[in-house]
Design an enzyme around this catalytic site. Structure first.
Site, PDB file in Angstrom:
ATOM      1  N   ASP A 184       0.822  -1.207   0.000  1.00  0.00           N
ATOM      2  CA  ASP A 184       0.000   0.000   0.000  1.00  0.00           C
ATOM      3  C   ASP A 184       0.857   1.258   0.000  1.00  0.00           C
ATOM      4  OD1 ASP A 184      -2.298   1.810   0.715  1.00  0.00           O
ATOM      5  OD2 ASP A 184      -3.286  -0.134   0.858  1.00  0.00           O
TER       6      ASP A 184
ATOM      7  N   HIS B 111      -3.786   4.962   4.289  1.00  0.00           N
ATOM      8  CA  HIS B 111      -4.489   3.754   3.865  1.00  0.00           C
ATOM      9  C   HIS B 111      -3.800   2.476   4.362  1.00  0.00           C
ATOM     10  CE1 HIS B 111      -6.166   1.173   0.496  1.00  0.00           C
ATOM     11  NE2 HIS B 111      -7.239   1.774   0.945  1.00  0.00           N
TER      12      HIS B 111
ATOM     13  N   SER C 233     -11.493  -2.031   0.319  1.00  0.00           N
ATOM     14  CA  SER C 233     -10.186  -1.871   0.953  1.00  0.00           C
ATOM     15  C   SER C 233     -10.166  -2.428   2.352  1.00  0.00           C
ATOM     16  CB  SER C 233      -9.877  -0.381   1.097  1.00  0.00           C
ATOM     17  OG  SER C 233      -8.990   0.011   0.134  1.00  0.00           O
TER      18      SER C 233
END
Ligand SMILES: *[C@@H]1O[C@H](CO)[C@@H](O)[C@H](O)[C@H]1NC(C)=O
Ligand SMILES: *[C@@H]1O[C@H](CO)[C@@H](O)[C@H](O)[C@H]1NC(C)=O
Ligand SMILES: *[C@@H]1O[C@H](CO)[C@@H](O)[C@H](O)[C@H]1NC(C)=O
Ligand SMILES: *[C@@H]1O[C@H](CO)[C@@H](O)[C@H](O)[C@H]1NC(C)=O
Length: 786
Positions: free
Chosen positions: A145, A186, A360
């Site tokens: 990520d 994230h 996600s």
């Protein structure tokens, strides 16, 4: 005129090319080891960032423009003429987006981790696994990520530097780059879902709070094929699970997948990773629901090597962002509508959030559950893990219109795969799991697959599979298709297996205006998992546009095993769904062509099959072909190669769908039963606009005298407003076009008047002649096309 066309082509190719950005990175293949690679790098002024995988090195050159529209000719040539270099590729930046949702952080009060502790079959069932002492110990998960805040108090203890790397910054520290808007939070959020530490006063706990977690910082910079490949092959003997919550744009018009190196990385991962047991790649299926995207157009989630995970909302609905496709294996909970709770996890700057969202958030939960199963049995291969998910996921409490029971009695949906992942069931099944037999595949290319697909029509192709060496029990099914299309979004494609399982390989994508069609694109389905590959596979390609399309190529790649996994033959009870098909069902006019009982072994199976077919082909057949039937007598319809008098529910009599295009293709002759669109319970044609009866949770909506759709009750209001919006749009469009035409006519008339009054008309007329001839050219092109 020709010159003009060539000019247009040049302009178009320039525009297309300008979308490629060459970076400072190279992937260079060099034999002879690290030392030789270092020498090559030094001799040409590159930095060698190390091995991607066998013989492929990741180079960069600071003297090359960071982003350039053209490749660097000098460096390309230098590497090309160096005899130590087998191949070298300057890397192009790709568009990769994170699969969270742009939703405001809203309700920090919801600290309750409902998706882990609700009970009553309404959570991921991790608590019973924890009670057995299974917390993921010994398993290693890495999050591919935008970085990982490794000193977050809730992650510190489980942080694993061996599972971490900074591919963007080329060092071993995966820490994110901090900015004002925390755009790189994230990865840290995803990591907390897997392995946030339990029982401290900070934030949450992860599904596998005893596992090790690392992060690869790879989205915060140019994402090239080499960057993806390096990330996917980080320390493959140490890392067990790679969790990826990103992919090509989910904009409803992109068809894109891994490049050459990333594909290699997947294959190396599953064949060599984890000391040969295979890396486990967990992938978020995508957030393009609002744009009617289809996850089968994303080559990462539809890869057979990735375990593709979708989301379910707190109330068990399909979330608005969810993409439906046949490659999704299972689901975990995530965010949903306003008022439905979201996911609690660690956040950037040592904080905590209760609003992690989208697919996600689903993939890391799945990765954590895989870590639990790996603690229970570290011997699981990458395919064992998929087999275990297929057998343990729970369809209960998940609401979708398209649940269907496949040929081996498992319920499966395009929105949820086989259902909600069940951590405890996975752990229990993993404990005594016997490694599945080796994977085999066969490829069968359809002969005569080249067929025009006229506007507003459907082409039905059939492929008989009589032999498939090594594959008697299916796993993944791939349909590789080449289709020329004037507007790709107008296509929809269905595949029906010999056991009657019908999947949508592609649904309409309203926003996809591309003229590129599909080029040997591997559509994938997991819905036939466990079925037999033998019999007739049927492909339907619908062209609902106004222009002619053409199918050029169809190949089935059937993956599977020669014998069923040991689990299915050990005993005839428990989770074994095959045992639910009793022999009584077979002899009746059941929905399946045949059913088989693995317990009795392969030999018996063949016999049963033949007996079945002889019995079935006795009545109503006009033109038998061995045991099968090609054409039926009057008032009989061909269904699964037998003749019956009435099409079953969910099927329609093809004569109903008789129209001009079918007449041209002589399709009306074979009176067959064709499957309805999956949204209809009963129908008069194969389109979603041909429903006559809906399932319980949907209502029939008539949009014109010929079209009626089944819409789920809960989205009805949304759809209606959408239709209204489209009508307005069409009206505006028509008005604008008419105005333009009128203006052009007006200008032309005016111009003619001027010409007639002008002494210089000689020159101007010349131009007009040119114009006239070019108009002719254009006309002829149009007529050629039609
Ligand atoms: C947290 O600690 C308490 C007391 O030490 C213990 O009873 C409990 O089981 C622990 N919970 C977890 C999830 O480890
Ligand atoms: C894993 O494999 C090893 C070696 O084959 C075996 O000894 C061990 O019992 C296996 N573990 C499980 C849980 O099956
Ligand atoms: C599949 O769904 C049907 C209909 O909802 C249900 O009756 C059946 O029990 C389900 N089968 C399994 C294995 O869950
Ligand atoms: C359809 O049938 C007609 C007459 O039976 C025949 O001439 C024609 O070639 C057929 N078309 C196709 C595409 O098979």
């Amino acid at each position: 005129m020709k010159n003009f066309l060539i000019f247009c082509l040049v302009v178009i190719s320039c525009i297309l090319e300008s979308s490629a950005h060459y970076t400072q990175q190279w992937a260079v293949e060099i034999e002879g080891g690290q030392q030789v690679a270092d020498d090559v790098a030094r001799d040409h002024g590159f930095i060698n960032h190390g091995l991607i995988f066998s013989d492929h090195y990741h180079f960069s050159h600071s003297g090359v423009a960071k982003r350039s529209l053209t490749p660097n000719a000098e460096k390309v040539t230098r590497l090309a003429v160096d005899t130590r270099v087998k191949s070298a590729k300057q890397q192009v930046a790709k568009r990769r987006v994170k699969r969270d949702l742009k939703v405001q952080d809203s309700d920090p009060k919801w600290q309750f981790m409902w998706y882990l502790n609700r009970g009553g079959g309404l959570d991921l069932n991790v608590i019973p696994a924890w009670m057995e002492g299974i917390t993921g110990k010994g398993a290693v998960v890495t999050i591919l990520d935008d970085g990982l805040e490794k000193d977050h108090p809730d992650l510190l203890q489980n942080y694993d530097p061996m599972a971490s790397y900074d591919v963007n910054g080329q060092d071993s520290d995966p820490s994110p780059r901090y900015d004002m808007i925390d755009s790189n939070r994230h990865g840290t959020r995803c990591a907390g879902e897997v392995a946030a530490t339990s029982n401290n006063s900070v934030c949450a706990l992860g599904v596998a709070y005893g596992a090790q977690v690392g992060g690869v910082r790879m989205l915060d910079g140019d994402v090239t094929d080499a960057v993806e490949a390096r990330s996917l092959s980080l320390n493959p003997h140490h890392v067990d699970v790679y969790s990826a919550s990103w992919g090509p744009d989910d904009d409803g018009k992109t068809v894109d997948g891994p490049g050459e190196l990333a594909v290699r990385a997947f294959i190396e991962g599953v064949t060599k990773g984890r000391n040969g047991k295979g890396s486990i790649f967990v992938w978020a299926s995508g957030n393009g629901g609002r744009d009617h995207d289809n996850c089968n157009c994303d080559g990462y989630t539809n890869s057979i090597y990735s375990l593709s995970i979708s989301s379910a909302t707190e109330h068990g609905h399909v979330p608005w962002y969810s993409e439906a496709c046949s490659s999704t294996l299972a689901s975990t909970y995530s965010s949903g509508a306003v008022g439905e709770r979201q996911i609690v996890t660690t956040d950037l700057r040592h904080s905590c959030t209760s609003s992690h969202t989208g697919t996600s958030a689903s993939a890391p939960l799945a990765a954590g559950i895989c870590a639990l199963a790996l603690e229970a049995n570290p011997n699981l291969t990458w395919r064992d893990m998929q087999h275990i998910v297929v057998r343990t996921a729970r369809p209960q409490n998940l609401i979708a219109l398209d649940w269907q029971t496949n040929g081996v009695g498992r319920n499966v949906s395009h929105s949820f795969g086989y259902g909600l992942m069940d951590a405890h069931a996975m752990v229990q099944l993993a404990r005594n799991w016997v490694t599945v037999p080796p994977q085999h595949k066969c490829e069968i290319t359809a002969p005569n697959a080249i067929r025009p697909i006229p506007a507003k029509s459907v082409v039905v192709l059939q492929l008989q599979v009589k032999e498939c060496p090594g594959v008697n029990v299916l796993e993944h099914v791939q349909a590789k298709l080449t289709i020329f299309s004037q507007r790709r979004g107008d296509l929809s494609i269905q595949l029906t297996s010999p056991m009657g399982t019908r999947v949508t390989l592609l649904a309409h994508r309203a926003l996809d205006n591309s003229r590129q069609g599909f080029n040997v694109w591997p559509f994938m389905s997991v819905h036939s998992w466990g079925e037999s590959p033998f019999g007739t596979w049927q492909l339907e390609i619908h062209n609902d546009g106004r222009l002619l399309d053409e199918v050029k190529f169809w190949q089935l790649t059937l993956h599977g095993t020669s014998t069923p996994p040991a689990h299915d033959t050990q005993n005839g009870n428990g989770e074994n769904p095959l045992s639910e098909v009793s022999s009584d069902d077979i002899s009746h006019n059941s929905i399946y062509d045949y059913s088989s009982n693995w317990d009795s072994g392969a030999e018996n199976r063949k016999e049963t099959l033949e007996v079945e077919e002889t019995e079935k082909s006795t009545s109503g057949c006009a033109k038998p072909d061995g045991n099968l039937c090609i054409e039926c007598l009057q008032n009989h319809y061909l269904y699964q190669r037998i003749c019956i008098q009435m099409c079953p529910e969910k099927y329609f009599n093809s004569i109903l769908e008789y129209d001009e295009s079918r007449k041209i293709q002589n399709l009306s002759k074979d009176e067959t039963c064709l499957p309805c669109h999956y949204s209809c319970k009963n129908c008069i044609g194969s389109l979603d606009s041909n429903c006559v009866e809906c399932y319980g949770d949907a209502k029939i909506v008539r949009t014109s005298s010929t079209d009626s759709y089944c819409y789920p009750v809960h989205i009805l209001s949304e759809v209606l407003s959408e239709k209204w919006y489209y009508r307005m749009f069409t009206l505006t469009y028509i008005i604008v076009i008419s105005m333009t035409i009128l203006t052009v006519i007006y200008l032309c008339c005016k111009r003619r008047q001027i010409l007639q009054n002008d002494d210089m008309s000689y020159i101007t007329l010349g131009v007009e002649d040119d114009l006239k001839s070019s108009q002719k050219d254009i006309k002829s092109i149009y007529t050629d096309n039609e």
